[in-house]
Write a protein that holds these residues in place. Structure first.
Motif, PDB file in Angstrom:
ATOM      1  N   ASP A  51       0.444  -1.223  -0.209  1.00  0.00           N
ATOM      2  CA  ASP A  51       0.015  -0.232   0.108  1.00  0.00           C
ATOM      3  C   ASP A  51       0.712   0.969  -0.169  1.00  0.00           C
ATOM      4  O   ASP A  51       0.677   2.424  -0.725  1.00  0.00           O
ATOM      5  CB  ASP A  51      -0.549   0.115   1.181  1.00  0.00           C
ATOM      6  CG  ASP A  51      -2.995  -0.926   0.821  1.00  0.00           C
ATOM      7  OD1 ASP A  51      -2.516  -0.958  -0.055  1.00  0.00           O
ATOM      8  OD2 ASP A  51      -2.772  -1.440   2.153  1.00  0.00           O
ATOM      9  N   PHE A  52       2.105   1.138   1.118  1.00  0.00           N
ATOM     10  CA  PHE A  52       2.880   1.994   0.717  1.00  0.00           C
ATOM     11  C   PHE A  52       3.673   2.125  -0.445  1.00  0.00           C
ATOM     12  O   PHE A  52       3.440   3.425  -0.560  1.00  0.00           O
ATOM     13  CB  PHE A  52       3.627   1.900   1.964  1.00  0.00           C
ATOM     14  CG  PHE A  52       4.543   3.360   2.450  1.00  0.00           C
ATOM     15  CD1 PHE A  52       4.339   4.053   3.413  1.00  0.00           C
ATOM     16  CD2 PHE A  52       6.276   3.069   1.741  1.00  0.00           C
ATOM     17  CE1 PHE A  52       5.381   5.152   3.722  1.00  0.00           C
ATOM     18  CE2 PHE A  52       7.177   3.984   2.142  1.00  0.00           C
ATOM     19  CZ  PHE A  52       6.276   5.453   2.543  1.00  0.00           C
ATOM     20  N   ILE A  53       4.223   1.588  -1.482  1.00  0.00           N
ATOM     21  CA  ILE A  53       5.309   1.159  -2.361  1.00  0.00           C
ATOM     22  C   ILE A  53       4.835   1.411  -3.396  1.00  0.00           C
ATOM     23  O   ILE A  53       5.310   2.366  -4.199  1.00  0.00           O
ATOM     24  CB  ILE A  53       5.812  -0.313  -2.246  1.00  0.00           C
ATOM     25  CG1 ILE A  53       7.166  -0.076  -0.497  1.00  0.00           C
ATOM     26  CG2 ILE A  53       7.125  -0.185  -3.064  1.00  0.00           C
ATOM     27  CD1 ILE A  53       7.644  -1.929  -1.028  1.00  0.00           C
ATOM     28  N   MET A  54       3.344   1.452  -3.070  1.00  0.00           N
ATOM     29  CA  MET A  54       3.239   1.061  -5.360  1.00  0.00           C
ATOM     30  C   MET A  54       2.480   2.555  -5.055  1.00  0.00           C
ATOM     31  O   MET A  54       3.079   3.223  -6.928  1.00  0.00           O
ATOM     32  CB  MET A  54       1.861  -0.012  -5.590  1.00  0.00           C
ATOM     33  CG  MET A  54       2.709  -1.565  -5.922  1.00  0.00           C
ATOM     34  SD  MET A  54       3.935  -1.789  -6.324  1.00  0.00           S
ATOM     35  CE  MET A  54       3.758  -1.647  -8.222  1.00  0.00           C
ATOM     36  N   PRO A  55       2.155   3.163  -4.563  1.00  0.00           N
ATOM     37  CA  PRO A  55       1.677   4.824  -5.270  1.00  0.00           C
ATOM     38  C   PRO A  55       2.743   5.281  -5.184  1.00  0.00           C
ATOM     39  O   PRO A  55       3.062   6.311  -6.854  1.00  0.00           O
ATOM     40  CB  PRO A  55       0.949   5.116  -4.037  1.00  0.00           C
ATOM     41  CG  PRO A  55      -0.093   4.114  -3.556  1.00  0.00           C
ATOM     42  CD  PRO A  55       1.333   2.773  -3.299  1.00  0.00           C
ATOM     43  N   ARG A  56       4.209   5.465  -4.569  1.00  0.00           N
ATOM     44  CA  ARG A  56       5.489   5.533  -5.166  1.00  0.00           C
ATOM     45  C   ARG A  56       6.184   5.421  -5.747  1.00  0.00           C
ATOM     46  O   ARG A  56       6.246   6.612  -6.265  1.00  0.00           O
ATOM     47  CB  ARG A  56       5.773   6.356  -3.248  1.00  0.00           C
ATOM     48  CG  ARG A  56       4.594   6.325  -2.139  1.00  0.00           C
ATOM     49  CD  ARG A  56       5.234   7.032  -1.179  1.00  0.00           C
ATOM     50  NE  ARG A  56       5.150   7.584   0.398  1.00  0.00           N
ATOM     51  CZ  ARG A  56       2.787   6.777   0.554  1.00  0.00           C
ATOM     52  NH1 ARG A  56       3.069   5.271   0.448  1.00  0.00           N
ATOM     53  NH2 ARG A  56       2.547   7.818   1.541  1.00  0.00           N
ATOM     54  N   LEU A 107      -1.764   1.247  10.143  1.00  0.00           N
ATOM     55  CA  LEU A 107      -0.773   1.248   9.328  1.00  0.00           C
ATOM     56  C   LEU A 107      -0.427   2.840   8.791  1.00  0.00           C
ATOM     57  O   LEU A 107      -0.889   3.015   7.848  1.00  0.00           O
ATOM     58  CB  LEU A 107       0.398   0.480   8.358  1.00  0.00           C
ATOM     59  CG  LEU A 107       0.269  -0.980   8.830  1.00  0.00           C
ATOM     60  CD1 LEU A 107       0.840  -1.705   7.574  1.00  0.00           C
ATOM     61  CD2 LEU A 107       0.904  -1.447  10.132  1.00  0.00           C
ATOM     62  N   LEU A 108       0.102   3.699   8.801  1.00  0.00           N
ATOM     63  CA  LEU A 108       0.389   5.220   8.452  1.00  0.00           C
ATOM     64  C   LEU A 108       2.334   5.297   7.851  1.00  0.00           C
ATOM     65  O   LEU A 108       1.371   5.874   6.194  1.00  0.00           O
ATOM     66  CB  LEU A 108       0.400   6.653   9.477  1.00  0.00           C
ATOM     67  CG  LEU A 108      -1.516   6.169   9.862  1.00  0.00           C
ATOM     68  CD1 LEU A 108      -0.927   7.778  11.479  1.00  0.00           C
ATOM     69  CD2 LEU A 108      -2.182   6.687   8.589  1.00  0.00           C
ATOM     70  N   ARG A 109       3.208   4.686   8.222  1.00  0.00           N
ATOM     71  CA  ARG A 109       3.921   4.815   7.805  1.00  0.00           C
ATOM     72  C   ARG A 109       4.893   3.064   7.420  1.00  0.00           C
ATOM     73  O   ARG A 109       4.311   2.326   8.013  1.00  0.00           O
ATOM     74  CB  ARG A 109       5.518   5.556   8.822  1.00  0.00           C
ATOM     75  CG  ARG A 109       4.727   6.694   9.431  1.00  0.00           C
ATOM     76  CD  ARG A 109       5.446   7.368  10.646  1.00  0.00           C
ATOM     77  NE  ARG A 109       5.088   5.911  11.270  1.00  0.00           N
ATOM     78  CZ  ARG A 109       6.390   5.559  12.793  1.00  0.00           C
ATOM     79  NH1 ARG A 109       7.587   6.426  12.785  1.00  0.00           N
ATOM     80  NH2 ARG A 109       6.216   4.765  13.213  1.00  0.00           N
ATOM     81  N   ALA A 165       4.061  -0.629   9.556  1.00  0.00           N
ATOM     82  CA  ALA A 165       4.740  -2.343   9.297  1.00  0.00           C
ATOM     83  C   ALA A 165       6.007  -3.075   9.532  1.00  0.00           C
ATOM     84  O   ALA A 165       5.172  -3.915  10.430  1.00  0.00           O
ATOM     85  CB  ALA A 165       4.438  -2.367   8.002  1.00  0.00           C
ATOM     86  N   LEU A 166       6.731  -2.635   9.947  1.00  0.00           N
ATOM     87  CA  LEU A 166       8.086  -3.314  10.909  1.00  0.00           C
ATOM     88  C   LEU A 166       7.633  -3.347  12.291  1.00  0.00           C
ATOM     89  O   LEU A 166       8.200  -4.288  12.921  1.00  0.00           O
ATOM     90  CB  LEU A 166       9.573  -2.269  10.123  1.00  0.00           C
ATOM     91  CG  LEU A 166       9.713  -2.732   9.162  1.00  0.00           C
ATOM     92  CD1 LEU A 166      10.749  -1.341   8.457  1.00  0.00           C
ATOM     93  CD2 LEU A 166      10.825  -4.435   8.797  1.00  0.00           C
ATOM     94  N   GLU A 167       7.407  -2.220  12.858  1.00  0.00           N
ATOM     95  CA  GLU A 167       6.796  -3.077  14.207  1.00  0.00           C
ATOM     96  C   GLU A 167       5.567  -3.641  14.343  1.00  0.00           C
ATOM     97  O   GLU A 167       6.053  -3.922  15.213  1.00  0.00           O
ATOM     98  CB  GLU A 167       6.248  -1.182  14.841  1.00  0.00           C
ATOM     99  CG  GLU A 167       7.084  -0.556  15.013  1.00  0.00           C
ATOM    100  CD  GLU A 167       6.515   1.263  15.399  1.00  0.00           C
ATOM    101  OE1 GLU A 167       5.621   1.121  15.869  1.00  0.00           O
ATOM    102  OE2 GLU A 167       7.317   2.172  15.683  1.00  0.00           O
TER     103      GLU A 167
END
Ligand code: NDP
Ligand code: MG
Length: 426
Positions: free
Chosen positions: A164-169, A398-400, A404-406
């Motif tokens: 979710d975080f990687i693909m749009p960016r 998840l915001l950042r 996800a790592l936490e």
């Protein structure tokens, strides 16, 4: 090899971060950084680099603990920079390189930071093959993308934890390596844009236990689980192929890579592993991509895209041990059994729940598979442990990327705690 409808599709454009314009021919070799070079995907990449030095040149490499193997690769490819797991591995590597006295030492960085350094190293146009196993692959994948590198993505966990975080960016820099996603990418005409597709159909070999019931599966051993019928891979993904967790992770990976709604991703068991996946188009016609069950095919495709390398030898070197399809048997298809193989269902549910659930699923899976390989829990203990972690931790928001790592760490700690209670009840 792809069976494609003759639609007169426009020629795919090179993706960003690519090394060169294919119309110029092989030309200068593309610089390559391999993260996880001592693993199974790493072996395939090394085999390609040896056979096609005119197309690819290994300039950076990262390994974990296998320093002996890394030392031989450093001497063969002479990278500018390498990374290893920790200080003791760095000392050992230096000692081995000094002992053999064959040329200068590369820069050696260590730990998670070292992986990220290698991911962003190399000259302009370096392609990064992200093939560390597990959640440890996420940060270096992100570091490579932030550095503007094209990433040939084998590490599916990056997508599972943070798609979710990687693909749009950064999606424009990603080319899939996982064979199913490479097949879908090819079936779409060399793009991640699946807007015109009705459904993605991911094929699944079924693993060594296809057709067995849950009761029987309670008693299978790790040696049996490690004997995959059609693919040779690292231990974690091989066990995941036996539980069907691998296919579940791949459903999540496909959802993010191709922005495809959950109910339009279907899993079909196809034991021959000849068709690597399919795209069902809006008119009901289906494009299937077939090929040898050999990861060197999708890896070379991701490294050379949009050009195909001559793995069969036509006009170039023939890749040793690479056999064309035989076309000598039936191709069969079946529904996966989600009751006997609950990991697939758990992954599909975690994907739909979103947030931190896929990170929990993955972390619990990593802990459970290691415990199974050590003989501490049985085969069906894997989904039990994962199910319990998902039940207790749910789907945190998840915001950042760090969130996800936490979640990953939280789930690992819970899984280890639960494992203590399960030990002995294996
Ligand atoms: P392997 O277990 O064979 O290799 C893993 C590699 O990652 C090794 O080089 C290992 O180093 C390194 N590594 C693991 N943890 C760390 C760490 N914390 N820091 C630095 N290096 C680390 O795995 P595979 O090659 O099978 O799989 C790699 C990835 O590719 C996985 O995400 C998998 O799901 C994916 N994939 C694999 C396929 C396959 O055919 N194998 C197919 C499709 C996807 P060392 O051994 O030196 O400790
Ligand atoms: Mg796969």
């Amino acid at each position: 090899m792809a069976l494609k409808a003759r639609t007169g599709r426009p020629k795919p454009r090179p993706r960003e971060g690519a090394g060169r314009d294919p119309s110029e021919g092989p030309g200068k070799p593309v610089p390559l950084s391999v993260l996880g070079i001592t693993g199974s995907i790493g072996d395939s990449a090394v085999s390609l680099a040896r056979c096609y030095p005119d197309r690819v040149r290994v300039v950076a490499m990262a390994a974990g603990r296998n320093v002996e193997k890394l030392k031989a690769l450093v001497e063969e490819f002479r990278p500018e920079i390498v990374s290893v797991r920790g200080e003791s591995e760095r000392s050992r590597l230096l000692e081995l390189l000094r002992e053999s006295g064959r040329g200068s030492c590369p820069e050696i960085s260590i730990g998670p930071g070292g992986l990220e350094t290698v991911a962003a190293a190399g000259p302009e146009g370096t392609v990064v093959l992200s093939a560390v196993s597990g959640a440890a692959g996420l940060k270096p994948t992100w570091a490579a993308l932030k550095a503007g590198r094209r990433v040939a993505l084998a590490n599916k966990e990056s997508m599972v934890l943070a798609g979710d975080f990687i693909m749009p960016r950064m999606g424009r820099l990603v080319v899939p390596v996982d064979s199913e996603h490479s097949a879908v990418f090819q079936a779409l005409g060399g793009t991640l844009d699946a807007k015109g597709a009705e459904r993605l159909i991911l094929t699944c070999s079924g693993g060594p236990f296809f057709g067995r019931g849950a009761d029987e599966l309670e008693r299978v051993t790790s040696a049996e689980a490690l004997a995959h019928p059609s693919w040779s891979m690292g231990p974690k993904i091989t066990v995941d192929s036996a539980t069907l967790l691998n296919k579940g992770l791949e459903v999540i990976e496909a959802h993010h890579l191709f922005q495809m709604p959950w109910d339009r991703i279907r899993v079909v068991v196809h034991p021959q592993s000849v068709i690597h996946s399919m795209v069902e188009h809006a008119d009901g016609q289906v494009t299937a991509v077939m090929g040898p069950a050999d990861m060197r095919a999708p890896i070379s495709y991701a490294l050379g895209f949009p050009e195909r390398w001559p793995l069969l030898g036509g006009g170039g070197a023939k890749l040793p041990g690479y056999a064309p399809l035989a076309f000598d048997g039936a191709l069969t298809f079946a529904e996966p059994d989600r009751r006997s193989f609950p990991c697939l269902r758990l992954a599909e549910e975690a994907g739909r729940s979103g947030g931190g659930a896929p990170a929990v699923l993955n972390a619990a899976g990593e802990v459970a598979v290691q415990a199974f390989l050590r003989g501490e829990i049985g085969f069906m203990g894997i989904p039990r442990l994962m199910g319990e972690c998902l039940h207790r931790l749910g789907a945190a928001k998840l915001l950042r990327l760090e969130d996800a790592l936490e979640e990953d760490l939280r789930a690992r700690s819970l899984a280890l705690q639960l494992l203590n209670g399960m030990r002995g009840r294996a």
